[in-house]
Design a protein around this motif. Structure first.
Motif, mmCIF file in Angstrom:
data_model
loop_
_atom_site.group_PDB
_atom_site.id
_atom_site.type_symbol
_atom_site.label_atom_id
_atom_site.label_comp_id
_atom_site.label_asym_id
_atom_site.label_seq_id
_atom_site.Cartn_x
_atom_site.Cartn_y
_atom_site.Cartn_z
ATOM 1 N N SER A 29 0.494 -1.637 -0.015
ATOM 2 C CA SER A 29 0.088 0.224 0.080
ATOM 3 C C SER A 29 1.176 1.111 0.003
ATOM 4 N N VAL A 44 -9.276 0.826 1.639
ATOM 5 C CA VAL A 44 -8.008 -0.738 1.740
ATOM 6 C C VAL A 44 -9.674 -1.870 2.385
ATOM 7 N N ALA A 64 -3.972 0.926 3.772
ATOM 8 C CA ALA A 64 -3.592 0.291 5.058
ATOM 9 C C ALA A 64 -2.862 0.533 6.196
ATOM 10 N N VAL A 86 -5.629 -2.927 -1.829
ATOM 11 C CA VAL A 86 -5.265 -1.258 -1.810
ATOM 12 C C VAL A 86 -5.511 -0.641 -3.013
ATOM 13 N N CYS A 99 -14.460 1.759 -2.352
ATOM 14 C CA CYS A 99 -13.539 1.260 -2.031
ATOM 15 C C CYS A 99 -14.295 -0.540 -2.201
#
Length: 261
Positions: A29, A44, A64, A86, A99
């Motif tokens: 990440s 994340v 993350a 991520v 996300c």
């Protein structure tokens, strides 16, 4: 661009994939190697399957590496099939609903890539989502749209072909109304029994995708987590991978070509 991992096999703690390896997803990440964007800080998410047919979901808009709740969850939760992602946004907002992974019923989906010129195509692509599935359109990403288009194309009965059809349809819209590159796709999806993954592109730059078989199961990743590069098998472009607890199968992906224009 985004980074992701998936596991199918024996039950393990999620941290064995997400946080413990030397090049874990959390490390990726902030320090990815196999993509143009080393930082993936726009959220994340984790989807895992256990005793219910639909997946459990955890998402956060924070990076993350700075999410203490993520580390606690992956330390405590065990699963025989899970996915984690991520995000590096390609233009849409950093929000919970944007996300990955996205989940509809028993299906979960995550993606690394883009549909070229998506901002100009969003209305046209959304119109390809059947009415009964549009209620599941929570966010504004091209990734979520691809999942809903694939479900509308019959993913329940033809999980690889339906996703290939959705990707081809989005690419055709980009060729007609969008910008280059028209399609970059490295996606991963699951029904709780198998992990499906595929990679393709409208040019010669399909996002990376690797897999590694262990005695207890199979890892599918956007870039290796540990060990030497030769420990991991790259999936060729225009191929799909089907992973079950019994083994793996590699097949064609995207055989249907839609006319441009």
């Amino acid at each position: 661009m985004c980074r992701w991992v998936a596991w199918c096999g024996a039950q393990i703690y999620l941290e064995e994939v997400i946080s413990k390896p030397e090049h874990s997803l959390i490390i990726q990440s902030r320090e990815a190697h196999s993509c143009k964007t080393a930082i993936n800080a726009d959220g994340v998410g984790v989807a895992w399957y256990d005793g219910r047919p639909d997946p459990g979901l955890y998402k956060n808009v924070h990076p993350a590496w700075s999410d203490p709740n993520l580390r606690q969850i992956v330390r405590q939760v065990r699963s025989g099939l899970f996915m984690a992602h991520v995000r590096a946004s390609t233009g849409t907002a950093t929000s919970y609903n944007n996300c990955h992974p996205f989940a509809v019923g028993r299906w979960a989906f995550m993606h690394n890539g883009m549909v070229g010129g998506f901002d100009a195509l969003r209305k046209r692509i959304d119109q390809r989502i059947p009415d009964h599935l549009y209620l599941d359109r929570r966010g504004a990403t091209d990734s979520e749209a691809l999942l809903l288009m694939a479900l509308g194309a019959g993913m329940e009965e033809r999980p690889v072909a339906a996703m290939a059809d959705a990707v081809a349809e989005a690419e055709a819209l980009s060729r007609a109304h969008g910008t280059t590159p028209h399609m970059r796709f490295a996606g991963c999806w699951s029904d709780g029994q198998r992990v499906y993954a595929a990679r393709c592109a409208s040019d010669d730059h399909a996002p990376t995708l690797f897999y590694r078989q262990r005695p207890e199961g199979t890892l599918v990743v956007s870039e290796p987590l540990e060990g030497l590069p030769e420990d991991w098998t790259p999936l060729p472009a225009n191929r799909a991978l089907v992973v079950s607890r019994e083994g793996i199968e590699v097949m064609e992906f995207g055989a249907r070509a839609l006319a441009a224009g």
